[in-house]
Design an enzyme around this catalytic site. Structure first.
Site, PDB file in Angstrom:
ATOM      1  CG  ASP A  67      -0.202  -0.467   2.553  1.00  0.00           C
ATOM      2  OD1 ASP A  67       1.083  -0.261   2.504  1.00  0.00           O
ATOM      3  OD2 ASP A  67      -1.023  -0.718   3.518  1.00  0.00           O
ATOM      4  CG  ASN A 136      -8.476  -1.473  11.977  1.00  0.00           C
ATOM      5  OD1 ASN A 136      -7.535  -2.229  11.665  1.00  0.00           O
ATOM      6  ND2 ASN A 136      -8.805  -0.462  11.382  1.00  0.00           N
ATOM      7  CG  HIS A 138      -5.698  -2.344   9.020  1.00  0.00           C
ATOM      8  ND1 HIS A 138      -5.861  -0.954   8.841  1.00  0.00           N
ATOM      9  CD2 HIS A 138      -4.377  -2.736   9.316  1.00  0.00           C
ATOM     10  CE1 HIS A 138      -4.578  -0.507   9.110  1.00  0.00           C
ATOM     11  NE2 HIS A 138      -3.548  -1.227   9.236  1.00  0.00           N
ATOM     12  CD  GLU A 143      -8.433   0.873   7.452  1.00  0.00           C
ATOM     13  OE1 GLU A 143      -8.384  -0.210   8.332  1.00  0.00           O
ATOM     14  OE2 GLU A 143      -7.770   1.882   7.525  1.00  0.00           O
TER      15      GLU A 143
HETATM   16  P1  PGA Z   1       2.158  -1.204  12.665  1.00  0.00           P
HETATM   17  O1  PGA Z   1       1.149  -1.315  11.386  1.00  0.00           O
HETATM   18  O2  PGA Z   1       3.087  -2.386  11.916  1.00  0.00           O
HETATM   19  O3  PGA Z   1       2.991   0.127  12.510  1.00  0.00           O
HETATM   20  O4  PGA Z   1       1.806  -1.526  13.868  1.00  0.00           O
HETATM   21  C1  PGA Z   1       0.568  -2.342  11.015  1.00  0.00           C
HETATM   22  C2  PGA Z   1      -0.522  -2.234  10.180  1.00  0.00           C
HETATM   23  O5  PGA Z   1      -1.357  -1.187  10.552  1.00  0.00           O
HETATM   24  O6  PGA Z   1      -0.874  -2.833   9.419  1.00  0.00           O
END
Ligand code: PGA
Length: 241
Positions: A67, A136, A138, A143
């Site tokens: 992404d 959450n 995702h 999302e």
């Molecule tokens: P993070 O993000 O590795 O910074 O915790 C993970 C994500 O949001 O997929």
């Protein structure tokens, strides 16, 4: 799903780096799907160490990132392009022409997304996809309540994601509200998947993804249907399993 619980972040990073390095050793022109964020940065450090010890060679490796924020120039310090250059690509012998990132500045987003998908297919699909997980649930920027059939597309970021990622920006107003993300279908088409998570703030998402019902409200729960997923998590992220 194979679940490997390790003591801490360092162990998680080492185990994941060894899996990626083994993939590249077995298939030097592997197509890797890569993730950004705090979770995989330790794995990238370990991969650089292995590269410096000449234990892995990225000369023929091709990569696709999951992404990118929509509207951020690649030169922006918070772009995922910059993250990848700083955390991995500048320190290994990958060829620039083999790096693929969603273009956050794409004028025709739909056109860009279908070309991204086409290129993944043309190269034979993703051999190994690395994933983090959001609090959450995702994966990528897919999302809650995402369409499980979606391929690479423009997404609206969830409030929880904007809040979580605001730690990297001057303030929350600077966090982009949209991103281009591989879809769940793109991720599910990968031959192998490694999901990493550490810390108590990921425990609930991991519990729901692994033990809960497969449900678009927890996008990572779809991984229960994939036949080659390895989850590498520290004790804290595993604490509700
Ligand atoms: P993070 O993000 O590795 O910074 O915790 C993970 C994500 O949001 O997929």
């Amino acid at each position: 799903m194979r679940i490997i619980v390790v003591d801490n972040y360092e162990e998680m990073s080492k185990r994941a780096a060894l899996m990626v390095a083994s993939q590249v050793t077995l298939k030097p022109d592997s197509v890797l799907g890569l993730a950004t964020g705090d979770t995989p940065s330790g794995m990238y450090k370990e991969l650089i160490k292995l590269y410096n010890k000449k234990e892995v060679d990225f000369k023929e490796v091709r990569t696709f990132n999951l992404d990118e924020y929509y509207g951020l120039n690649p030169e922006n310090s918070q772009s995922y392009y910059k993250y990848m250059m700083n955390n991995l690509f500048n320190s290994i012998n990958i060829s620039t022409k083999n790096i693929n990132m969603p273009d956050g500045m794409a004028k025709d987003v739909d056109d860009f997304c279908s070309l991204y998908e086409k290129k993944i297919k043309t190269l034979g699909g993703i051999d190994m996809q690395v994933l983090g997980i959001g609090g959450n649930g995702h994966i990528g920027f897919n999302e809650p309540n995402i369409n499980f059939e979606a391929q690479t597309h423009l997404v609206n970021l969830d409030e929880q994601t904007i809040e979580a990622n605001s730690r990297f920006f001057k303030s929350i107003e600077y966090v982009p509200v949209k991103a281009i993300s591989m879809g769940i279908k793109t991720i599910m088409n990968s031959k192998k998947i490694i999901l990493l998570a550490n810390g108590l703030n990921k425990a609930e998402a991991i519990e729901k993804a692994v033990k809960g019902k497969i449900n678009p409200s927890i996008p990572a729960s779809i991984l229960q249907l994939h036949n080659d997923v390895t989850i590498i998590i520290d004790k804290e992220a595993a604490s509700l399993l």
